[in-house]
Enzyme design. Structure first.
Site, PDB file in Angstrom:
ATOM      1  N   SER A 185       0.823  -1.206   0.000  1.00 45.75           N
ATOM      2  CA  SER A 185       0.000   0.000   0.000  1.00 45.75           C
ATOM      3  C   SER A 185       0.861   1.261   0.000  1.00 45.75           C
ATOM      4  O   SER A 185       1.959   1.286   0.566  1.00 45.75           O
ATOM      5  CB  SER A 185      -0.906   0.004   1.237  1.00 45.75           C
ATOM      6  OG  SER A 185      -1.551   1.245   1.400  1.00 45.75           O
ATOM      7  N   TYR A 210      -1.737   5.942  -5.482  1.00 49.51           N
ATOM      8  CA  TYR A 210      -2.786   6.956  -5.579  1.00 49.51           C
ATOM      9  C   TYR A 210      -2.216   8.178  -6.306  1.00 49.51           C
ATOM     10  O   TYR A 210      -1.060   8.544  -6.107  1.00 49.51           O
ATOM     11  CB  TYR A 210      -3.248   7.411  -4.192  1.00 49.51           C
ATOM     12  CG  TYR A 210      -4.036   6.406  -3.399  1.00 49.51           C
ATOM     13  CD1 TYR A 210      -5.377   6.160  -3.675  1.00 49.51           C
ATOM     14  CD2 TYR A 210      -3.456   5.714  -2.340  1.00 49.51           C
ATOM     15  CE1 TYR A 210      -6.103   5.253  -2.928  1.00 49.51           C
ATOM     16  CE2 TYR A 210      -4.177   4.810  -1.586  1.00 49.51           C
ATOM     17  CZ  TYR A 210      -5.502   4.580  -1.889  1.00 49.51           C
ATOM     18  OH  TYR A 210      -6.218   3.682  -1.142  1.00 49.51           O
ATOM     19  N   THR A 217      -4.997   2.958  -7.969  1.00 47.39           N
ATOM     20  CA  THR A 217      -6.274   2.895  -7.263  1.00 47.39           C
ATOM     21  C   THR A 217      -7.052   4.175  -7.503  1.00 47.39           C
ATOM     22  O   THR A 217      -6.581   5.273  -7.188  1.00 47.39           O
ATOM     23  CB  THR A 217      -6.051   2.673  -5.760  1.00 47.39           C
ATOM     24  OG1 THR A 217      -5.314   1.452  -5.584  1.00 47.39           O
ATOM     25  CG2 THR A 217      -7.376   2.564  -5.022  1.00 47.39           C
ATOM     26  N   HIS A 255     -13.476  -1.289  -3.082  1.00 52.76           N
ATOM     27  CA  HIS A 255     -12.593  -0.883  -1.975  1.00 52.76           C
ATOM     28  C   HIS A 255     -13.036  -1.544  -0.671  1.00 52.76           C
ATOM     29  O   HIS A 255     -12.963  -0.937   0.403  1.00 52.76           O
ATOM     30  CB  HIS A 255     -12.584   0.641  -1.828  1.00 52.76           C
ATOM     31  CG  HIS A 255     -11.242   1.189  -1.396  1.00 52.76           C
ATOM     32  ND1 HIS A 255     -10.406   1.856  -2.257  1.00 52.76           N
ATOM     33  CD2 HIS A 255     -10.590   1.156  -0.207  1.00 52.76           C
ATOM     34  CE1 HIS A 255      -9.316   2.233  -1.615  1.00 52.76           C
ATOM     35  NE2 HIS A 255      -9.400   1.810  -0.364  1.00 52.76           N
ATOM     36  N   ARG A 312     -15.535  -0.020   2.054  1.00 52.66           N
ATOM     37  CA  ARG A 312     -15.067   0.704   3.236  1.00 52.66           C
ATOM     38  C   ARG A 312     -15.416   2.189   3.193  1.00 52.66           C
ATOM     39  O   ARG A 312     -15.422   2.853   4.235  1.00 52.66           O
ATOM     40  CB  ARG A 312     -13.550   0.534   3.364  1.00 52.66           C
ATOM     41  CG  ARG A 312     -13.136  -0.897   3.677  1.00 52.66           C
ATOM     42  CD  ARG A 312     -11.663  -1.122   3.472  1.00 52.66           C
ATOM     43  NE  ARG A 312     -10.831  -0.419   4.432  1.00 52.66           N
ATOM     44  CZ  ARG A 312     -10.564  -0.847   5.664  1.00 52.66           C
ATOM     45  NH1 ARG A 312     -11.105  -1.973   6.095  1.00 52.66           N
ATOM     46  NH2 ARG A 312      -9.779  -0.178   6.469  1.00 52.66           N
TER      47      ARG A 312
END
Length: 385
Positions: A116, A139, A165, A282, A285
């Protein structure tokens, strides 16, 4: 004795749900709620799992299943079975240097690990301690220079796949987690003390706790709440398909767009030159009231199957779920919570054990369906309603 090994004498671990139970026992409530909770009333997060139960498979008998081959190729990489560890933020808060432990377990299982952007361990730390290349989740931040720095760092540690993402323009309404945060400082402190072995493992033996992929120019972020707040401020609401061209121009490896739920978006992903997509909400969430991923998968496969590679995540809790997703049309699946349960419960060993459970379940299901190869899993296995 490793503290992760102590409860095994009293607690049987035979399925993913068992690791979830142990993770809940090991973690402070606020941290478990952050992992487990979804958006609003958490309807979609339930449907991610429940909609798998609606799928029925055809069983064939008297097939030779003495030599079952679960290996497959995804995005140019040969893997042991069709599963990838999805990126999960702040994994290093759940066990000591958690991302390194999970990446090591994935490497031994011969499947990809995805790091991540908001990991505790930096990509350089993971690359230094795990010999096998890992994927990087990316991101598009407001600061283009920061985004470029991340791409260059990921390239330098030889990440073969970029998970772009695109389904998080802003943080969602996560009521369960917010209620947990609103407890008094004393109650949260008391909860941490009750789970003192976790505190020792993560904060004393596993420090320093910071966002490893954030530049030194970022402010000091001392806790989960401040990390999430800073991350929310960096999210780019102006990001559009045009920005994909910039990413493509600055990334030489494979690009997979993560967060697709609509066939039109899947078609656009194929047109702009993505190598693959992840059908994902996702983990439900941040927004409720959308399709579950397994419900969204069929129409997306109809639209782009063969034009790019299709992954899916959300609701995968067993090898049976993997077969169902592949039968609908996915090329491989991703898991987030299951490997995090293993990590929180038993560290690196727990992740490895969860993966072994899923692989064994996959083999059992294939045998009972009369299938000896992953390439033989297709829609013909589905019982049509």
């Amino acid at each position: 004795m490793n503290f992760f090994d102590q409860p095994l004498k009293r607690f049987p671990l035979t399925s993913v749900s068992d690791y979830r139970t142990m993770a809940q026992k090991r973690l402070p409530g606020q941290l478990f709620d952050f992992l487990e909770g979804g958006a609003f009333e958490e309807i979609t997060i339930k449907r991610n799992c429940e909609d798998f139960q609606k799928i029925q498979l055809k069983r064939k008998v008297l097939r030779d299943v003495s030599n079952i081959n679960m290996s497959t190729e995804i995005l140019g990489q040969q893997i042991d079975f069709p599963l990838i560890l999805a990126p999960v933020g702040f994994a290093g808060l759940y066990a000591r240097r958690g991302e390194v432990q999970a990446a090591s377990a994935a490497a031994r299982a011969d499947i990809p690990f995805s790091l991540s952007t908001v990991s505790i361990c930096s990509m350089e730390e993971v690359a230094q301690k795990v010999s096998k290349p890992f994927w990087f989740q990316f991101y598009m931040f407001k600061d283009r220079a920061f985004s470029l720095e991340l791409l260059k760092r990921a390239e330098a540690v030889q990440c073969p796949v970029l998970l772009l993402t695109v389904d998080l323009p802003m943080a969602g309404a996560r009521y369960r987690y917010h209620r947990s945060r609103q407890k008094s400082h004393f109650l949260n402190f008391l909860d941490a003390m009750i789970h003192f072995p976790w505190w020792i493992d993560v904060y004393i033996k596993g420090g320093p706790i910071s966002l490893g992929n954030i530049p030194t120019s970022a402010p000091k972020l001392p806790n989960l709440a401040s990390m999430r707040k800073w991350m929310g401020m960096q999210l780019n609401q102006a990001c559009s398909w045009k920005d994909f061209e910039w990413v493509r121009a600055n990334w030489k490896g494979k690009i997979v767009i993560k967060g697709i739920l609509d066939p039109e978006d899947a078609v656009m992903a194929s047109k702009v030159g993505a190598d693959g997509i992840v059908v994902s909400n996702h983990g439900a969430r941040h927004i409720d009231g959308t399709l579950s991923t397994i419900s969204a998968l069929p129409s997306i496969c109809d639209a782009v199957k063969g034009r790019l590679e299709i992954l899916m995540d959300g609701g995968i809790t067993s090898g049976l779920d993997i077969v169902k997703a592949l039968s609908v049309g996915a090329d491989a699946c991703m898991i987030g919570k299951p490997w995090m349960y293993g990590l929180a419960a038993r560290g690196e060993n727990g992740v490895e054990e969860v993966l072994a459970i899923l692989k064994n379940e996959l083999k059992i299901v294939m045998a009972h369906l009369g299938i000896s190869s992953i390439k033989d899993i297709h829609r013909g296995l589905l019982v049509q309603a």
